[in-house]
Design an enzyme around this catalytic site. Structure first.
Site, PDB file in Angstrom:
ATOM      1  N   HIS A   8      -5.462 -14.570  -0.050  1.00  0.00           N
ATOM      2  CA  HIS A   8      -4.515 -14.714  -1.159  1.00  0.00           C
ATOM      3  C   HIS A   8      -3.545 -13.544  -1.207  1.00  0.00           C
ATOM      4  O   HIS A   8      -3.753 -12.518  -0.549  1.00  0.00           O
ATOM      5  CB  HIS A   8      -5.242 -14.853  -2.505  1.00  0.00           C
ATOM      6  CG  HIS A   8      -6.113 -13.703  -2.870  1.00  0.00           C
ATOM      7  ND1 HIS A   8      -7.453 -13.627  -2.530  1.00  0.00           N
ATOM      8  CD2 HIS A   8      -5.851 -12.552  -3.543  1.00  0.00           C
ATOM      9  CE1 HIS A   8      -7.960 -12.499  -2.977  1.00  0.00           C
ATOM     10  NE2 HIS A   8      -7.019 -11.818  -3.597  1.00  0.00           N
ATOM     11  N   HIS A  63      -1.204  -6.691  -3.763  1.00  0.00           N
ATOM     12  CA  HIS A  63      -1.952  -6.580  -2.503  1.00  0.00           C
ATOM     13  C   HIS A  63      -2.030  -7.922  -1.794  1.00  0.00           C
ATOM     14  O   HIS A  63      -1.698  -8.963  -2.369  1.00  0.00           O
ATOM     15  CB  HIS A  63      -3.375  -6.027  -2.748  1.00  0.00           C
ATOM     16  CG  HIS A  63      -4.308  -6.926  -3.498  1.00  0.00           C
ATOM     17  ND1 HIS A  63      -4.492  -6.849  -4.864  1.00  0.00           N
ATOM     18  CD2 HIS A  63      -5.122  -7.924  -3.079  1.00  0.00           C
ATOM     19  CE1 HIS A  63      -5.381  -7.747  -5.246  1.00  0.00           C
ATOM     20  NE2 HIS A  63      -5.781  -8.422  -4.184  1.00  0.00           N
ATOM     21  N   GLU A  84      -6.783  -5.842   0.855  1.00  0.00           N
ATOM     22  CA  GLU A  84      -8.155  -6.117   0.438  1.00  0.00           C
ATOM     23  C   GLU A  84      -8.836  -6.882   1.576  1.00  0.00           C
ATOM     24  O   GLU A  84      -8.231  -7.778   2.172  1.00  0.00           O
ATOM     25  CB  GLU A  84      -8.140  -6.990  -0.833  1.00  0.00           C
ATOM     26  CG  GLU A  84      -9.509  -7.384  -1.347  1.00  0.00           C
ATOM     27  CD  GLU A  84      -9.431  -8.292  -2.591  1.00  0.00           C
ATOM     28  OE1 GLU A  84      -8.319  -8.714  -2.965  1.00  0.00           O
ATOM     29  OE2 GLU A  84     -10.490  -8.586  -3.170  1.00  0.00           O
TER      30      GLU A  84
END
Lengths: 135, 135
Positions: B7, B79, B130
Site C-alpha cells: 500500500h 510511506h 515499511e
C-alpha cells in the site's frame, strides 16, 4: 473512473544509488534509464508484481525535480499516478467538483508515452496526483 | 525478497475530506475508519484494482503523523509498504548492506495486523519504507 494506480514516482539526485538499492540489494527488475529532455528528467522503472516505481532524476537545473530536491535533500516520493479511462472527461468532472488542474489543463505526453495531467496537491491531501490516459 | 507493494500511505488531518475525495468524487471503494490507539492513528483503506491507499489521521498530538502534518500542512504521501517473505531475514540482509532500520529492529504489529518494520529514509532515497510480513 480510475482503473488502477499506474506507478509511484520517487525523485532522486541521480539514478546510480537508487538503481543499486532496488536492483542489487532488493533484487528487483529495473529498466535502463531513459532521458526526457522536454521534462528535464532521466527515468527508469522498478517493476513489482502489481505496480511500478518510477525513479526520476533531473538533467537540467530548472527541472521541477531539481526544485523538489532542494526541499528534499535525500529525495522522496514525488507523485502517484492513476490510470484513467477517458482522461478529458475525468478532468472536466474533477474541475466541476472544485479540484484544480496544474497548468492549462491540456494533456501533455508523459514518460510512458501516454497523455497526462496533474492535479494541484492542495486539493488532494497534499499529494501530487498524475492522471494518465489508459490509451 | 519483495513480493509486491502492499500500500501507499497518505497522512491527512482528518478522514472526512479525503474520504469524500476518494469515495464520492473518484468513486473508489473506501473501508470504514478504524482507530489504532497504540500507533496514535485512525485509518481507512481505498481499494484499487492492484493496490490500496491507506489514509491515516492522527488521534493523539504526539503521534508521528501529527509531526508529519506540522511539516506538511495539506498532508502528503507518508510511506510505501512492501510485502516481503521472511521479514527477519530481509531485515538482517538489509542491515548487512548498511541500510538502517528505525528503532530496535524488533517487528511491531501494523494496521493490517501483520508484523512490520520501517527503514530509515536517508538510506532509501528519502522514502520511508515499511516492510510488512506476508504472513
Amino acid at each position: 473512473m480510475i482503473l488502477k494506480i499506474s506507478h509511484i514516482a520517487i525523485a532522486v539526485k541521480d539514478l546510480n544509488q537508487p538503481v543499486n538499492f532496488y536492483k542489487n540489494i532488493l533484487k528487483c527488475d529495473v529498466t535502463k534509464p531513459h532521458k526526457y529532455p522536454n521534462h528535464g528528467i532521466e527515468c527508469c522503472f522498478v517493476h513489482f508484481q502489481n505496480i511500478n516505481i518510477e525513479l526520476m532524476s533531473p538533467i537540467t537545473p530548472n527541472s521541477p525535480i531539481s526544485f523538489f530536491l532542494k526541499k528534499n535533500y535525500y529525495g522522496g516520493i514525488h507523485h502517484i499516478c492513476f490510470t484513467v479511462e477517458n482522461l478529458l472527461s475525468v478532468r472536466d468532472k474533477l474541475i466541476s467538483k472544485g479540484i484544480e488542474v496544474i497548468g492549462d489543463g491540456v494533456p501533455q505526453i508523459g514518460s510512458r508515452d501516454k497523455k497526462i495531467i496533474f492535479l494541484r496537491p492542495k486539493f488532494c491531501q497534499g499529494t501530487l496526483i498524475e492522471l494518465e490516459s489508459d490509451k
